[in-house]
Design a protein around this motif. Structure first.
Motif, mmCIF file in Angstrom:
data_model
loop_
_atom_site.group_PDB
_atom_site.id
_atom_site.type_symbol
_atom_site.label_atom_id
_atom_site.label_comp_id
_atom_site.label_asym_id
_atom_site.label_seq_id
_atom_site.Cartn_x
_atom_site.Cartn_y
_atom_site.Cartn_z
ATOM 1 N N CYS A 27 0.848 -1.203 0.000
ATOM 2 C CA CYS A 27 0.000 0.000 0.000
ATOM 3 C C CYS A 27 0.876 1.243 0.000
ATOM 4 O O CYS A 27 0.647 2.198 -0.749
ATOM 5 N N ASN A 30 2.656 1.716 -3.478
ATOM 6 C CA ASN A 30 1.780 2.115 -4.592
ATOM 7 C C ASN A 30 1.042 3.424 -4.322
ATOM 8 O O ASN A 30 0.918 4.272 -5.207
ATOM 9 N N LEU A 40 -6.794 1.684 6.743
ATOM 10 C CA LEU A 40 -7.305 0.310 6.637
ATOM 11 C C LEU A 40 -7.498 -0.229 8.050
ATOM 12 O O LEU A 40 -6.529 -0.366 8.801
ATOM 13 N N GLN A 49 -11.976 0.052 4.730
ATOM 14 C CA GLN A 49 -10.895 0.865 4.169
ATOM 15 C C GLN A 49 -11.443 2.178 3.635
ATOM 16 O O GLN A 49 -12.516 2.231 3.027
ATOM 17 N N ARG A 64 -8.963 -2.962 -8.348
ATOM 18 C CA ARG A 64 -7.879 -3.934 -8.128
ATOM 19 C C ARG A 64 -8.085 -4.637 -6.783
ATOM 20 O O ARG A 64 -8.005 -5.856 -6.687
ATOM 21 N N ASP A 68 -8.993 -8.886 -5.196
ATOM 22 C CA ASP A 68 -7.986 -9.537 -4.351
ATOM 23 C C ASP A 68 -8.624 -10.688 -3.571
ATOM 24 O O ASP A 68 -9.601 -10.479 -2.845
ATOM 25 N N MET A 92 -1.228 4.755 3.725
ATOM 26 C CA MET A 92 -2.279 3.837 4.187
ATOM 27 C C MET A 92 -1.920 3.429 5.611
ATOM 28 O O MET A 92 -0.913 2.764 5.838
HETATM 29 C C1 LIG Z 1 -7.989 -5.312 2.363
HETATM 30 C C2 LIG Z 1 -7.002 -4.950 1.279
HETATM 31 C C3 LIG Z 1 -6.624 -3.619 1.115
HETATM 32 C C4 LIG Z 1 -5.705 -3.272 0.117
HETATM 33 N N1 LIG Z 1 -5.339 -1.965 -0.028
HETATM 34 C C5 LIG Z 1 -4.446 -1.623 -0.978
HETATM 35 C C6 LIG Z 1 -4.028 -0.277 -1.131
HETATM 36 O O1 LIG Z 1 -4.445 0.656 -0.434
HETATM 37 N N2 LIG Z 1 -3.097 -0.020 -2.107
HETATM 38 C C7 LIG Z 1 -2.570 -0.989 -2.905
HETATM 39 O O2 LIG Z 1 -1.747 -0.685 -3.765
HETATM 40 N N3 LIG Z 1 -2.955 -2.270 -2.772
HETATM 41 C C8 LIG Z 1 -3.858 -2.615 -1.826
HETATM 42 N N4 LIG Z 1 -4.230 -3.929 -1.682
HETATM 43 C C9 LIG Z 1 -3.552 -4.938 -2.496
HETATM 44 C C10 LIG Z 1 -4.124 -5.032 -3.907
HETATM 45 O O3 LIG Z 1 -5.264 -5.845 -3.900
HETATM 46 C C11 LIG Z 1 -3.066 -5.627 -4.871
HETATM 47 O O4 LIG Z 1 -2.634 -6.874 -4.371
HETATM 48 C C12 LIG Z 1 -1.865 -4.715 -4.993
HETATM 49 O O5 LIG Z 1 -2.259 -3.393 -5.253
HETATM 50 C C13 LIG Z 1 -0.928 -5.195 -6.095
HETATM 51 O O6 LIG Z 1 0.176 -4.360 -6.093
HETATM 52 P P1 LIG Z 1 1.560 -4.789 -6.824
HETATM 53 O O7 LIG Z 1 1.176 -4.999 -8.258
HETATM 54 O O8 LIG Z 1 2.471 -3.626 -6.599
HETATM 55 O O9 LIG Z 1 2.029 -6.037 -6.122
HETATM 56 C C14 LIG Z 1 -5.162 -4.281 -0.713
HETATM 57 C C15 LIG Z 1 -5.582 -5.604 -0.538
HETATM 58 C C16 LIG Z 1 -6.474 -5.952 0.445
HETATM 59 C C17 LIG Z 1 -6.884 -7.378 0.623
#
Ligand SMILES: Cc1cc2nc3c(=O)[nH]c(=O)nc-3n(C[C@H](O)[C@H](O)[C@H](O)COP(=O)(O)O)c2cc1C
Length: 144
Positions: A27, A30, A40, A49, A64, A68, A92
């Motif tokens: 988080c 990105n 979160l 969130q 995205r 997940d 985050m």
């Molecule tokens: C509950 C939850 C909250 C998430 N919050 C974020 C977030 O704020 N920012 C983010 O980039 N990914 C977040 N993710 C992860 C994304 O689903 C995804 O796996 C990720 O953005 C992929 O990033 P990458 O391509 O850099 O690995 C979250 C996942 C979950 C399960």
């Protein structure tokens, strides 16, 4: 550019591994790049969130996250333009658990400490989350 705030609720998927430390690192990496901020909250059972930033970035991130597998039954509670960020300090912030202080913050605004995503008033929820963040600083893993 306009600021958008999105709030969702989802349930942890117990069949998928969840490493909150590595999730918050993702988080941080990105979100910082896109000037996204938020909170979160994870109580072991469900997530709430708040994501704040540009409309397109917020929308793309939400879609995205919704795909997940680490969570399920995601419910969009609100997505609205706002004048100001509510959580400007954290790319985050992770708030984990439900201790006595957290429960107190929720009970200040709700009749029980369980949030019902079907009926919860989102403005009231945001007030409770803001109080929770102010009152339980030691419980936070903060990414700036
Ligand atoms: C509950 C939850 C909250 C998430 N919050 C974020 C977030 O704020 N920012 C983010 O980039 N990914 C977040 N993710 C992860 C994304 O689903 C995804 O796996 C990720 O953005 C992929 O990033 P990458 O391509 O850099 O690995 C979250 C996942 C979950 C399960």
């Amino acid at each position: 550019m306009n600021l958008t705030r999105l709030v969702y609720y989802s349930q942890r998927n117990p069949s998928e591994e969840l490493d909150t430390k590595s999730l918050i690192e993702t988080c941080k990496r990105n979100n910082a790049r896109l000037h996204l901020t938020g909170l979160l909250h994870y109580n072991g059972d469900h997530f709430i969130q708040v994501i704040e930033g540009g409309r397109i970035d917020v929308s793309e991130l939400y879609h995205r996250i919704a795909r997940d597998p680490r969570h399920a039954n995601i419910i969009l509670l609100s997505c609205t333009d706002v004048r100001e960020r509510m959580f400007p300090t954290w790319s985050m912030a992770l708030h984990q658990g439900m201790n006595a202080q957290t429960r107190k913050a929720f009970l200040r605004y709700f009749s029980t400490d369980m949030v019902n995503p079907e009926t919860v008033n989102v403005d009231t929820l945001l007030d409770a989350l803001q109080d929770m963040m102010m009152e339980t600083p030691t419980k936070l893993t903060i990414s700036v």
